[in-house]
Design an enzyme around this catalytic site. Structure first.
Site, PDB file in Angstrom:
ATOM      1  N   CYS A 318       6.520   0.909   4.960  1.00 28.56           N
ATOM      2  CA  CYS A 318       6.791   0.064   3.795  1.00 28.56           C
ATOM      3  C   CYS A 318       8.161   0.383   3.200  1.00 28.56           C
ATOM      4  CB  CYS A 318       5.700   0.230   2.739  1.00 28.56           C
ATOM      5  SG  CYS A 318       5.549   1.905   2.089  1.00 28.56           S
ATOM      6  N   GLU A 352       8.300  -4.704   5.059  1.00 29.67           N
ATOM      7  CA  GLU A 352       7.336  -3.948   5.859  1.00 29.67           C
ATOM      8  C   GLU A 352       7.774  -4.076   7.311  1.00 29.67           C
ATOM      9  OE1 GLU A 352       3.350  -2.072   4.986  1.00 29.67           O
ATOM     10  OE2 GLU A 352       4.725  -3.127   3.681  1.00 29.67           O
TER      11      GLU A 352
END
Length: 361
Positions: A318, A352
């Protein structure tokens, strides 16, 4: 070219620039719906005279009239959230006990159709509030939780059950209020499918660190003989255990350990009673692959040494900055076979990404 595609292209260019100097394959890009992609939404509840409405504030600004944004609808949120928003406001407006000192609200929606609403107050919630809230819950067909300082009142249940499709199968997940879940369910399905495709044919057993509620664990378990997953949060472990049983994933075991603790156990530097109590014997596993989905800080140095020992590494990130730092180390021993961008958060700077690594010959 529309605005969404432009922002996705900028993210793709940013990733390609960030990973210059490493031997990276072409990035696979997985787009999001442009609207109605967030399954979670949080709002302040603003009171002006007798009227109440949802509100947000400009990022970085303190709460105040100048930065107030009224939100009768929120296009980023799921359609189910948008449909419920006016119904909830209208119903609460009819009840002084529900309306009084109502401060904030959190919606947790699902693709399965279930909805959890957490109503947050600046007052103690009493029996009168509970009676009114139960009628509201029945009227709207949702689950309701009441919260105030030091108080959590669960009327029926504090979770929803989500269904996600990945690699031709449907998986059920218990998602507990206040615990982490992937906010963009449709992109999450794409991430699960990508991870399963990356794991295809690797064989052997899988070790997973930071498994949460088993989001990736369950689909990946269809690609390996046995899976050992680790997670430190008791709430997430409880959800993962329910999910394992609900999906009949009989080849999965969960160890309640942090990544750092598991590293100590794996390297035999420290025994853990929790492993013994759960009947987990590390020597029973023949790990071919490790899967990691770490927090924003990335994988710590000691755990990274453990990761580098595995033949294959599937890494979901992330935070591209910490992924780059981790790859600077891992690419000394591994090559990047696949590289992906998942647009979980459209029109924000968040990215992401995922990589599949294979040990060099």
């Amino acid at each position: 070219m529309n605005a969404y595609q432009q922002q996705l292209n900028r993210k793709t260019d940013y990733l390609n620039d960030l990973f210059q100097g490493l031997a990276m394959p072409p990035v696979e890009v997985f787009a999001s719906p442009e609207q109605h992609y967030r399954m979670r939404a949080e709002f302040r509840v603003w009171h002006e005279g007798d009227e109440i409405f949802y509100a947000m504030f400009e990022p970085g600004q303190k709460a105040g009239g100048a930065s107030l944004i009224r939100c009768d609808q929120f296009p980023a949120a799921a359609l189910s959230v948008n449909e419920l928003m006016p119904e909830l406001i209208a119903a609460v407006s009819e009840s002084e006990v529900l309306k009084k000192r109502w401060y904030a609200v959190e919606f947790l929606g699902t693709l399965s159709g279930e909805m959890l609403v957490t109503m947050i107050y600046h007052k103690r919630l009493d029996e009168e509030w509970e009676a009114a809230a139960r009628l509201l819950q029945q009227r709207l067909g949702v689950w309701i939780i009441g919260r105030s300082r030091g108080q959590k009142l669960v009327l029926a249940q504090d979770f929803v059950t989500e269904t996600l499709n990945a690699a031709g199968k449907t998986f059920r997940y218990r998602q507990i209020e206040g615990s982490f879940t992937q906010p963009n369910a449709q992109v999450c399905e794409k991430m699960l499918a990508w991870a399963c495709a990356a794991a295809e044919g690797l064989g052997g057993d899988l070790l997973e660190l930071y498994c949460g509620n088993g989001n990736f664990t369950l689909p990946l378990a269809t690609r390996f003989q046995k899976v050992l997953a680790t997670e430190v949060s008791k709430t997430s472990v409880a959800a993962a255990m329910w999910n394992i049983e609900a999906n009949q994933s009989d080849n999965v075991k969960i160890a309640r350990l942090s990544a750092e603790e598991f590293t100590e156990a794996y390297t035999q530097n420290r025994p853990f009673r929790r492993l013994q109590e759960q009947g987990i014997e590390l020597s029973d596993y023949r790990f071919s692959t490790i899967f990691v989905d770490p927090p924003r800080a990335g994988v710590d140095d000691e755990t990274l040494k453990l990761v580098a020992q595995f033949e294959h590494v599937i890494y979901i990130s992330c935070n591209p900055q910490t992924l780059r730092a981790n790859l600077d180390t891992l690419c000394q021993t591994h090559t990047v076979e696949r590289f992906a961008l998942f647009d979980q958060f459209p029109f924000t700077h968040h990215i992401e990404s995922g990589v599949l690594l294979k040990r060099k010959k």
